[in-house]
Motif scaffolding. Structure first.
Motif, PDB file in Angstrom:
ATOM      1  N   ASP A  71     -14.847  -1.538  13.948  1.00 43.37           N
ATOM      2  CA  ASP A  71     -13.888  -1.841  12.895  1.00 43.37           C
ATOM      3  C   ASP A  71     -13.774  -3.355  12.720  1.00 43.37           C
ATOM      4  O   ASP A  71     -13.847  -4.104  13.683  1.00 43.37           O
ATOM      5  CB  ASP A  71     -12.529  -1.214  13.189  1.00 43.37           C
ATOM      6  N   TYR A  72     -13.620  -3.792  11.483  1.00 41.11           N
ATOM      7  CA  TYR A  72     -13.564  -5.217  11.183  1.00 41.11           C
ATOM      8  C   TYR A  72     -12.134  -5.712  11.226  1.00 41.11           C
ATOM      9  O   TYR A  72     -11.244  -5.141  10.604  1.00 41.11           O
ATOM     10  CB  TYR A  72     -14.164  -5.491   9.805  1.00 41.11           C
ATOM     11  N   ASN A  73     -11.901  -6.785  11.979  1.00 44.69           N
ATOM     12  CA  ASN A  73     -10.604  -7.433  12.049  1.00 44.69           C
ATOM     13  C   ASN A  73     -10.865  -8.935  12.074  1.00 44.69           C
ATOM     14  O   ASN A  73     -11.275  -9.482  13.100  1.00 44.69           O
ATOM     15  CB  ASN A  73      -9.843  -6.982  13.305  1.00 44.69           C
ATOM     16  N   ALA A  74     -10.670  -9.602  10.959  1.00 44.90           N
ATOM     17  CA  ALA A  74     -10.990 -11.029  10.835  1.00 44.90           C
ATOM     18  C   ALA A  74     -10.182 -11.904  11.790  1.00 44.90           C
ATOM     19  O   ALA A  74     -10.579 -13.032  12.072  1.00 44.90           O
ATOM     20  CB  ALA A  74     -10.764 -11.480   9.402  1.00 44.90           C
ATOM     21  N   TYR A  93     -14.475 -10.906  14.308  1.00 43.80           N
ATOM     22  CA  TYR A  93     -14.825  -9.733  13.527  1.00 43.80           C
ATOM     23  C   TYR A  93     -14.100  -8.520  14.049  1.00 43.80           C
ATOM     24  O   TYR A  93     -13.558  -8.505  15.097  1.00 43.80           O
ATOM     25  CB  TYR A  93     -16.337  -9.486  13.480  1.00 43.80           C
TER      26      TYR A  93
END
Length: 93
Positions: A71-74, A93
């Motif tokens: 999962d994308y987490n900036a 990311y």
């Protein structure tokens, strides 16, 4: 009864206190800058160097061949290690 209430009020007031200084904006404590300069500067050092860093955001240490979610987490800082627990990369990311 009154003494117990006074004691509880005092404990509640002190629970909001913390010791030490908060990091300056842009340092490791500011999850708005990714990767944080203080953590990115640890590339080439042992993973134990992370213990000295205060960071209030999401931090994930990834070892070689370790399964992680995609999962994308900036705002999540990913610290990648080599087989000897040396920090090789710091990415968001």
């Amino acid at each position: 009864m009154r003494a117990a209430l006074t004691l509880c009020a005092g404990m509640l007031a002190l629970s909001g206190c913390k010791s030490g200084e908060s990091p300056a904006p842009g340092e490791a404590g500011d999850p708005g800058i990714c990767p944080p300069p203080a953590i990115a500067a640890l590339v080439g050092r042992d993973v134990a160097a992370l213990d000295a860093i205060y960071f209030k955001g999401a931090l994930r240490v990834i070892r070689p061949d370790e399964a992680v979610t995609m999962d994308y987490n900036a705002e999540r800082v990913n610290v990648l290690l080599d087989a000897h627990d040396v920090i090789t990369e710091v990415k968001c990311y």
